[in-house]
Structure formats: C-alpha cells, structure tokens
Design a protein around this motif. Structure first.
Motif, PDB file in Angstrom:
ATOM      1  N   GLY A   6       0.781  -1.236   0.000  1.00 31.06           N
ATOM      2  CA  GLY A   6       0.000   0.000   0.000  1.00 31.06           C
ATOM      3  C   GLY A   6       0.806   1.274   0.000  1.00 31.06           C
ATOM      4  N   HIS A   7       2.102   1.159  -0.207  1.00 30.57           N
ATOM      5  CA  HIS A   7       2.943   2.347  -0.247  1.00 30.57           C
ATOM      6  C   HIS A   7       3.035   2.908  -1.669  1.00 30.57           C
ATOM      7  CE1 HIS A   7       4.017   1.408   3.829  1.00 30.57           C
ATOM      8  NE2 HIS A   7       4.865   2.441   3.890  1.00 30.57           N
ATOM      9  N   ALA A   8       3.291   4.190  -1.751  1.00 27.25           N
ATOM     10  CA  ALA A   8       3.514   4.853  -3.037  1.00 27.25           C
ATOM     11  C   ALA A   8       4.962   5.323  -3.085  1.00 27.25           C
ATOM     12  CB  ALA A   8       2.576   6.030  -3.198  1.00 27.25           C
ATOM     13  N   LYS A   9       5.647   5.035  -4.191  1.00 22.80           N
ATOM     14  CA  LYS A   9       6.999   5.513  -4.400  1.00 22.80           C
ATOM     15  C   LYS A   9       6.921   6.807  -5.198  1.00 22.80           C
ATOM     16  CE  LYS A   9      11.514   4.314  -6.327  1.00 22.80           C
ATOM     17  NZ  LYS A   9      12.287   3.305  -7.107  1.00 22.80           N
ATOM     18  N   ILE A  10       7.446   7.864  -4.647  1.00 23.00           N
ATOM     19  CA  ILE A  10       7.332   9.190  -5.252  1.00 23.00           C
ATOM     20  C   ILE A  10       8.724   9.763  -5.492  1.00 23.00           C
ATOM     21  CG2 ILE A  10       6.454  11.539  -4.957  1.00 23.00           C
ATOM     22  CD1 ILE A  10       4.278  10.361  -3.163  1.00 23.00           C
ATOM     23  N   ILE A  11       8.963  10.200  -6.719  1.00 24.71           N
ATOM     24  CA  ILE A  11      10.232  10.836  -7.081  1.00 24.71           C
ATOM     25  C   ILE A  11       9.942  12.270  -7.491  1.00 24.71           C
ATOM     26  CG2 ILE A  11      12.203  10.804  -8.653  1.00 24.71           C
ATOM     27  CD1 ILE A  11      11.809   7.781  -8.908  1.00 24.71           C
ATOM     28  N   ALA A  12      10.669  13.211  -6.906  1.00 23.36           N
ATOM     29  CA  ALA A  12      10.490  14.642  -7.198  1.00 23.36           C
ATOM     30  C   ALA A  12      11.727  15.175  -7.898  1.00 23.36           C
ATOM     31  CB  ALA A  12      10.233  15.420  -5.915  1.00 23.36           C
ATOM     32  N   THR A  13      11.526  15.860  -9.014  1.00 22.44           N
ATOM     33  CA  THR A  13      12.625  16.488  -9.742  1.00 22.44           C
ATOM     34  C   THR A  13      12.257  17.925 -10.065  1.00 22.44           C
ATOM     35  OG1 THR A  13      11.767  15.685 -11.858  1.00 22.44           O
ATOM     36  CG2 THR A  13      13.447  14.339 -10.786  1.00 22.44           C
ATOM     37  N   GLN A  14      13.246  18.811 -10.061  1.00 21.42           N
ATOM     38  CA  GLN A  14      13.007  20.194 -10.470  1.00 21.42           C
ATOM     39  C   GLN A  14      12.754  20.257 -11.971  1.00 21.42           C
ATOM     40  OE1 GLN A  14      16.622  21.923  -8.498  1.00 21.42           O
ATOM     41  NE2 GLN A  14      15.142  23.432  -7.752  1.00 21.42           N
ATOM     42  N   MET A  15      12.260  21.404 -12.447  1.00 27.78           N
ATOM     43  CA  MET A  15      11.955  21.559 -13.863  1.00 27.78           C
ATOM     44  C   MET A  15      13.200  21.346 -14.733  1.00 27.78           C
ATOM     45  SD  MET A  15       8.781  22.081 -14.093  1.00 27.78           S
ATOM     46  CE  MET A  15       8.031  21.546 -12.573  1.00 27.78           C
ATOM     47  N   SER A  16      14.368  21.614 -14.166  1.00 23.09           N
ATOM     48  CA  SER A  16      15.617  21.427 -14.907  1.00 23.09           C
ATOM     49  C   SER A  16      15.998  19.963 -15.028  1.00 23.09           C
ATOM     50  CB  SER A  16      16.748  22.178 -14.197  1.00 23.09           C
ATOM     51  OG  SER A  16      16.951  21.641 -12.893  1.00 23.09           O
ATOM     52  N   GLY A  17      15.295  19.087 -14.276  1.00 21.46           N
ATOM     53  CA  GLY A  17      15.628  17.668 -14.257  1.00 21.46           C
ATOM     54  C   GLY A  17      16.441  17.271 -13.048  1.00 21.46           C
ATOM     55  N   THR A  18      16.882  18.238 -12.238  1.00 22.96           N
ATOM     56  CA  THR A  18      17.661  17.949 -11.042  1.00 22.96           C
ATOM     57  C   THR A  18      16.831  17.172 -10.033  1.00 22.96           C
ATOM     58  OG1 THR A  18      18.932  19.978 -11.353  1.00 22.96           O
ATOM     59  CG2 THR A  18      19.008  18.971  -9.166  1.00 22.96           C
ATOM     60  N   HIS A  19      17.383  16.076  -9.524  1.00 24.77           N
ATOM     61  CA  HIS A  19      16.679  15.255  -8.544  1.00 24.77           C
ATOM     62  C   HIS A  19      16.559  15.995  -7.216  1.00 24.77           C
ATOM     63  CE1 HIS A  19      16.431  12.150  -5.357  1.00 24.77           C
ATOM     64  NE2 HIS A  19      15.637  11.551  -6.225  1.00 24.77           N
ATOM     65  N   ILE A  20      15.352  15.956  -6.628  1.00 27.39           N
ATOM     66  CA  ILE A  20      15.125  16.600  -5.339  1.00 27.39           C
ATOM     67  C   ILE A  20      14.997  15.570  -4.227  1.00 27.39           C
ATOM     68  CG2 ILE A  20      13.508  18.000  -3.980  1.00 27.39           C
ATOM     69  CD1 ILE A  20      12.834  19.548  -6.453  1.00 27.39           C
ATOM     70  N   ALA A  21      14.145  14.557  -4.450  1.00 21.15           N
ATOM     71  CA  ALA A  21      13.897  13.588  -3.386  1.00 21.15           C
ATOM     72  C   ALA A  21      13.252  12.332  -3.950  1.00 21.15           C
ATOM     73  CB  ALA A  21      12.990  14.200  -2.317  1.00 21.15           C
ATOM     74  N   SER A  22      13.458  11.228  -3.245  1.00 21.20           N
ATOM     75  CA  SER A  22      12.764   9.974  -3.514  1.00 21.20           C
ATOM     76  C   SER A  22      12.216   9.473  -2.185  1.00 21.20           C
ATOM     77  CB  SER A  22      13.713   8.929  -4.108  1.00 21.20           C
ATOM     78  OG  SER A  22      14.232   9.352  -5.344  1.00 21.20           O
ATOM     79  N   ILE A  23      10.918   9.279  -2.110  1.00 20.46           N
ATOM     80  CA  ILE A  23      10.316   8.849  -0.846  1.00 20.46           C
ATOM     81  C   ILE A  23       9.355   7.701  -1.087  1.00 20.46           C
ATOM     82  CG2 ILE A  23      10.501  11.172   0.168  1.00 20.46           C
ATOM     83  CD1 ILE A  23       7.456  11.457  -0.299  1.00 20.46           C
TER      84      ILE A  23
END
Length: 259
Positions: free
Chosen positions: A194-211
C-alpha cells in the motif's frame, strides 16, 4: 513543462507588510493590482502587467479572467489609450494611457481572490516626452476583495532601476520573499504493502527527493510535502509539486505539520 515566462525578468524580492496591529498581511487573497500616478504631469502608460499565482499562471490575462480599467483615457485607441492594452499578452505591444489629470489610476482585477506570488510591470522604454521616467513616483498596490491594501510600494528609480533601464528592457518582477516557491515534477509508482513511491525532480531535471509513503496515511498531501521537504532541505511551504495529471500540490497553512 516549459520554464516560467517570468524567469528572464529582472527581479526585486519584497517582504510581506504588516497591518496596523502588527499582523503579517499576505498575498494569499489578492483581487486587484492598482497603480496610482504621482501627479497630473505623469500619466500612466505601460505595455503590460502580469500577475502570477503560485501555479505560475498569469491570471491578469483575459482568458484567465483578468480585466483592466483606468480613471481616464488619453489616446485614439489605435496603439495607445485603453486600459485593456496592459493585459493583451504583448510585453512590447501597445500601451494604456491615462489623461494628464490629478489622482489618475490603473487597475487590473482578477476573476477571483488569488494566492499571488509575483507580479511584473513592463514600462515604456523611449524618452520622447520623458515616457520612460514618468513611472518614477507612481505607487503600486495589491488589494484584497474588500479593497484593503495588502501590499504598497512607491516605484523609484533608486529601488526599481530595471524599470527605467533600456538594457534590462524597462521591466521588473516583484516576488514576495515570504512566498518563494520551488516547482517540482512528481512521478508516482505503486509500491508494496500500500505504499507509493514518489520521485520529485526540479523543472531542470535535477533530482530533489525519492520517498516511499503509505498511500492511506492521514493527511497524505501534507505528509508528501513534508517528507520531500525533509529530504531536499527545501521548506515545505515553498514547495509546489506538479502531479502527473497537471494538478499542483501545495501545503496549505491549515494543514497540520506532523511531529
């Protein structure tokens, strides 16, 4: 997603102002932007006014519900005159023009009270009849639905030099320093248990976080914002998270912070 159209504008960061009892007045419910002319000798004539919400949308445009009006009109309507010229989407197009009269004003009104994070003004750049410098001394205001002023600033050549500098296009963006935002793309995958894997990247493509976060966890949206903020070291209230379906997720003041 393309970079925001305000990215190339000279920027002035300004802070929230305080009310009569010292409380902070935010830009969370702006209905109008008003410019008041400094004197009868200095009418208002501008190419464009843009008002941006936290989602990067220019709500001053007519297609987004914006309207414009002014105290008076000087001009033929062909190339200069009507207030509507400042919201026609053309930064170097025709200009509005008020009469040479005392207490003149120009207003851009939004369709609804909007959380505004920035606004931009595009001044005339020629020196015929001192067009370029007439903006000096005018006052710009943001108002709420009750016509209460939530931000007020006199425009000066000393503080707002970009508006009078041809090399900078005689244009300037005002950004609320207390509401600086970071927009990030989210990709969401179904995880285990039941977990969701979420990846956040800035508009430039730079990785911000993976949770990885429990999709059934109460206050899911707030916890996504705070979890990404903890990993990225970007304050949660500055995050604007763009979902795959185009919706924008943000942490509202009334959402409880965990822990």
């Amino acid at each position: 997603m393309e970079p925001s159209p305000v990215d190339n504008l000279p920027t002035r960061f300004v802070k929230n102002q305080t009310g009569t009892e010292g409380e902070a007045i935010s830009w969370d419910a702006v209905k109008k932007l008003r410019i008041k002319q400094s004197s009868a000798d200095n009418p208002i004539h501008l190419h464009e006014i843009e008002i941006y919400g936290c989602d990067g949308i220019n709500y001053a445009l007519p297609e987004n519900g914006g309207t414009a009006c002014q105290s008076s009109m000087h001009g033929s309507g062909d190339g200069y005159g009507p207030a509507e010229f400042v919201i026609d989407g053309r930064r170097n197009g025709p200009v509005n023009h008020t009469k040479h009269a005392a207490n003149g004003w120009l207003e851009v009104e939004l369709a609804a009270a909007t959380a505004v994070e920035s606004f931009a003004i595009f001044n005339m750049s020629d020196d015929e009849y001192d067009h370029r410098v007439r903006l000096n001394g005018h006052t710009v205001e943001l108002l709420d639905e009750s016509d209460q002023i939530v931000y007020q600033q006199q425009i000066t050549m000393e503080e707002d030099g970009a508006l009078f500098d041809r090399k900078k296009g005689c244009k300037q963006l005002w950004v609320n320093e207390d509401a600086k935002s970071v927009v990030a793309n989210l990709s969401i995958e179904k995880g285990v248990l039941g977990h969701a894997k979420i990846i956040a990247t800035q508009m430039s493509g730079t990785h911000i976080a993976s949770i990885s976060i429990d999709a059934e966890w109460p206050q899911f949206s707030a916890n996504v914002c705070n979890s990404i903020a903890e990993e990225s070291q970007i304050p949660a209230y500055n995050l604007r998270l763009l979902l795959p379906d185009g919706r924008l997720l943000r942490l509202h003041d009334d959402e409880e912070m965990p822990g």
